[in-house]
Design a protein around this motif. Structure first.
Motif, PDB file in Angstrom:
ATOM      1  N   MET A 162       0.779  -1.248   0.146  1.00 18.49           N
ATOM      2  CA  MET A 162      -0.063  -0.224  -0.080  1.00 18.49           C
ATOM      3  C   MET A 162       0.857   1.294  -0.047  1.00 18.49           C
ATOM      4  O   MET A 162       0.673   2.101  -0.594  1.00 18.49           O
ATOM      5  CB  MET A 162      -1.090  -0.005   0.989  1.00 18.49           C
ATOM      6  N   SER A 163       1.896   1.219   0.625  1.00 23.29           N
ATOM      7  CA  SER A 163       2.646   2.350   0.887  1.00 23.29           C
ATOM      8  C   SER A 163       3.321   2.702  -0.587  1.00 23.29           C
ATOM      9  O   SER A 163       3.461   3.744  -1.280  1.00 23.29           O
ATOM     10  CB  SER A 163       4.046   2.032   1.709  1.00 23.29           C
ATOM     11  N   GLN A 164       3.857   1.681  -1.224  1.00 23.51           N
ATOM     12  CA  GLN A 164       4.414   1.624  -2.594  1.00 23.51           C
ATOM     13  C   GLN A 164       3.388   2.071  -3.531  1.00 23.51           C
ATOM     14  O   GLN A 164       3.799   3.054  -4.261  1.00 23.51           O
ATOM     15  CB  GLN A 164       4.987   0.378  -2.828  1.00 23.51           C
ATOM     16  N   TRP A 165       2.284   1.531  -3.404  1.00 22.88           N
ATOM     17  CA  TRP A 165       1.007   2.142  -4.564  1.00 22.88           C
ATOM     18  C   TRP A 165       0.883   3.514  -4.181  1.00 22.88           C
ATOM     19  O   TRP A 165       0.737   4.391  -5.316  1.00 22.88           O
ATOM     20  CB  TRP A 165      -0.104   1.271  -4.159  1.00 22.88           C
ATOM     21  N   SER A 166       0.867   4.104  -3.171  1.00 27.36           N
ATOM     22  CA  SER A 166       0.465   5.342  -2.598  1.00 27.36           C
ATOM     23  C   SER A 166       1.637   6.236  -3.362  1.00 27.36           C
ATOM     24  O   SER A 166       1.442   7.409  -3.766  1.00 27.36           O
ATOM     25  CB  SER A 166       0.498   5.740  -1.199  1.00 27.36           C
ATOM     26  N   ARG A 167       2.859   6.020  -3.224  1.00 28.68           N
ATOM     27  CA  ARG A 167       4.108   6.659  -3.754  1.00 28.68           C
ATOM     28  C   ARG A 167       4.004   6.917  -5.145  1.00 28.68           C
ATOM     29  O   ARG A 167       4.416   7.828  -5.766  1.00 28.68           O
ATOM     30  CB  ARG A 167       5.148   6.093  -3.177  1.00 28.68           C
ATOM     31  N   GLU A 168       3.853   5.643  -5.713  1.00 29.43           N
ATOM     32  CA  GLU A 168       3.892   5.507  -7.257  1.00 29.43           C
ATOM     33  C   GLU A 168       2.653   6.339  -7.834  1.00 29.43           C
ATOM     34  O   GLU A 168       2.951   6.955  -8.812  1.00 29.43           O
ATOM     35  CB  GLU A 168       3.877   4.044  -7.707  1.00 29.43           C
ATOM     36  N   HIS A 169       1.541   6.284  -7.240  1.00 31.35           N
ATOM     37  CA  HIS A 169       0.550   7.153  -7.893  1.00 31.35           C
ATOM     38  C   HIS A 169       0.456   8.478  -7.319  1.00 31.35           C
ATOM     39  O   HIS A 169      -0.604   9.267  -7.273  1.00 31.35           O
ATOM     40  CB  HIS A 169      -0.859   6.375  -7.612  1.00 31.35           C
ATOM     41  N   ASN A 170       1.330   8.935  -6.317  1.00 33.51           N
ATOM     42  CA  ASN A 170       1.206  10.365  -5.557  1.00 33.51           C
ATOM     43  C   ASN A 170      -0.148  10.674  -4.967  1.00 33.51           C
ATOM     44  O   ASN A 170      -0.619  11.752  -5.046  1.00 33.51           O
ATOM     45  CB  ASN A 170       1.574  11.331  -6.692  1.00 33.51           C
ATOM     46  N   TRP A 171      -0.480   9.564  -4.152  1.00 33.61           N
ATOM     47  CA  TRP A 171      -1.865   9.446  -3.427  1.00 33.61           C
ATOM     48  C   TRP A 171      -1.341   9.947  -2.053  1.00 33.61           C
ATOM     49  O   TRP A 171      -0.487   9.598  -1.454  1.00 33.61           O
ATOM     50  CB  TRP A 171      -2.340   8.299  -3.422  1.00 33.61           C
ATOM     51  N   GLY A 172      -2.254  10.804  -1.604  1.00 34.12           N
ATOM     52  CA  GLY A 172      -2.289  11.132  -0.172  1.00 34.12           C
ATOM     53  C   GLY A 172      -1.529  12.493   0.219  1.00 34.12           C
ATOM     54  O   GLY A 172      -1.170  13.109  -0.577  1.00 34.12           O
ATOM     55  N   LEU A 173      -2.335  12.755   1.529  1.00 33.38           N
ATOM     56  CA  LEU A 173      -2.081  14.235   2.006  1.00 33.38           C
ATOM     57  C   LEU A 173      -0.434  14.749   2.029  1.00 33.38           C
ATOM     58  O   LEU A 173      -0.025  15.910   1.511  1.00 33.38           O
ATOM     59  CB  LEU A 173      -2.464  14.448   3.113  1.00 33.38           C
ATOM     60  N   LEU A 174       0.435  13.813   2.457  1.00 34.23           N
ATOM     61  CA  LEU A 174       1.869  14.067   2.498  1.00 34.23           C
ATOM     62  C   LEU A 174       2.460  14.272   1.348  1.00 34.23           C
ATOM     63  O   LEU A 174       3.296  15.119   1.406  1.00 34.23           O
ATOM     64  CB  LEU A 174       2.462  13.042   3.496  1.00 34.23           C
ATOM     65  N   HIS A 175       1.981  13.656   0.417  1.00 40.50           N
ATOM     66  CA  HIS A 175       2.582  14.010  -1.059  1.00 40.50           C
ATOM     67  C   HIS A 175       2.547  15.138  -1.760  1.00 40.50           C
ATOM     68  O   HIS A 175       2.930  15.583  -2.460  1.00 40.50           O
ATOM     69  CB  HIS A 175       2.242  12.777  -2.216  1.00 40.50           C
TER      70      HIS A 175
END
Length: 281
Positions: free
Chosen positions: A72-85
């Protein structure tokens, strides 16, 4: 050997070693300067049951979720998802914010475990411990840990959390929970330290049998959440606190099998506010 490991591999190694080292340190502290007197035989049996439960939980959660957090962490990073990004912050700023948000969520999750009857069925196993010590920090039902992990998996893409940030916060949680569950006292320093962190004296209140006390002091690492939500509570004469839940005092409820059965017992009333009068402040 350690020089050949990557930063993430070192964190994973620390994630496994830190809880064991802290457990040994606080167990030794309790042995030398226990806040509440203990019977050695009862203490060893009590710790054995709690720690065996913890080992089984680690094995079960590992089989159930495996690499889900990393995925889930890698998916969030690759898709630039999430508040912190989306925030114009450096790595340090994002990590500090991640720790603060995770700790705020832990407060909310803990509060829900006390307020939602279904969640309370699982969480009450933690509160049913009549001999609170450092091993109590590991005493959680696998059902509660499963729900907690599922919610955390949802937080990862929402906030854009990285796996190493979760590991760092996890080690902070281990340090805090083993410290404030330990059968110790830090004396007058507790009054100063609990302005920022959850301390042993503060958390003893949370494990009281008194209804108005155990529904307070939900914070995990930082104590500010209880002050902000007005759930902070302290009192004097901490040595008179009785730990546990009266409906689970039977020794059979304190075995590993007995603890596993806790959520499936008939719903029991919350501890009676008149179970014992609070001593004067």
């Amino acid at each position: 050997m350690f020089s050949e490991l990557t930063g993430l591999q070192l964190l994973y190694l620390a994630q496994r070693l830190v809880p064991v080292i802290l457990l040994g340190l606080f167990w030794s502290w309790e042995s030398w300067a226990a806040f509440k007197p203990y019977d050695r035989q009862i203490r060893y049996r009590h710790a054995f049951h709690n720690l065996l439960l913890a080992v089984l939980n680690v094995l079960f959660l590992g089989l159930l979720f495996g690499t889900a957090v990393e995925f889930m962490s890698q998916w969030s990073r690759e898709h630039n998802w999430g508040l912190l990004h989306q925030l114009p912050l450096g790595v340090t700023g994002k990590t500090i914010l991640a720790v603060i948000i995770l700790d705020a969520w832990m407060y909310c999750w803990h509060w829900l475990n006390h307020r939602v009857p279904f969640f309370w069925r699982f969480h009450r196993m933690h509160h049913s411990d009549p001999h609170m010590d450092v091993s109590t920090a590991t005493r959680f039902h696998w059902g509660e840990l499963t729900f907690s992990t599922l919610f955390r998996l949802l937080l990862i893409p929402l906030l854009g959390l990285q796996s190493w940030q979760l590991i760092l916060y996890g080690m902070l949680v281990f340090l805090s929970t083993q410290f404030h569950h330990a059968n110790i006292s830090i004396g007058k320093a507790d009054h100063v330290l609990r302005w920022l962190f959850v301390t042993p004296d503060m958390h003893k209140i949370h494990h009281s049998r008194l209804h108005q006390e155990f529904n307070s002091n939900y914070s995990t690492v930082f104590s500010c959440w209880d002050r902000l939500a007005r759930t902070y509570q302290m009192r004097s004469h901490l040595e008179t606190i009785d730990f546990g839940l009266p409906e689970f005092d039977d020794p059979g409820r304190q075995t590993v099998l007995g603890m596993w059965k806790t959520p499936f017992c008939a719903p029991a009333p919350r501890p009676n506010p008149q179970y014992r009068k609070r001593p004067p402040e």
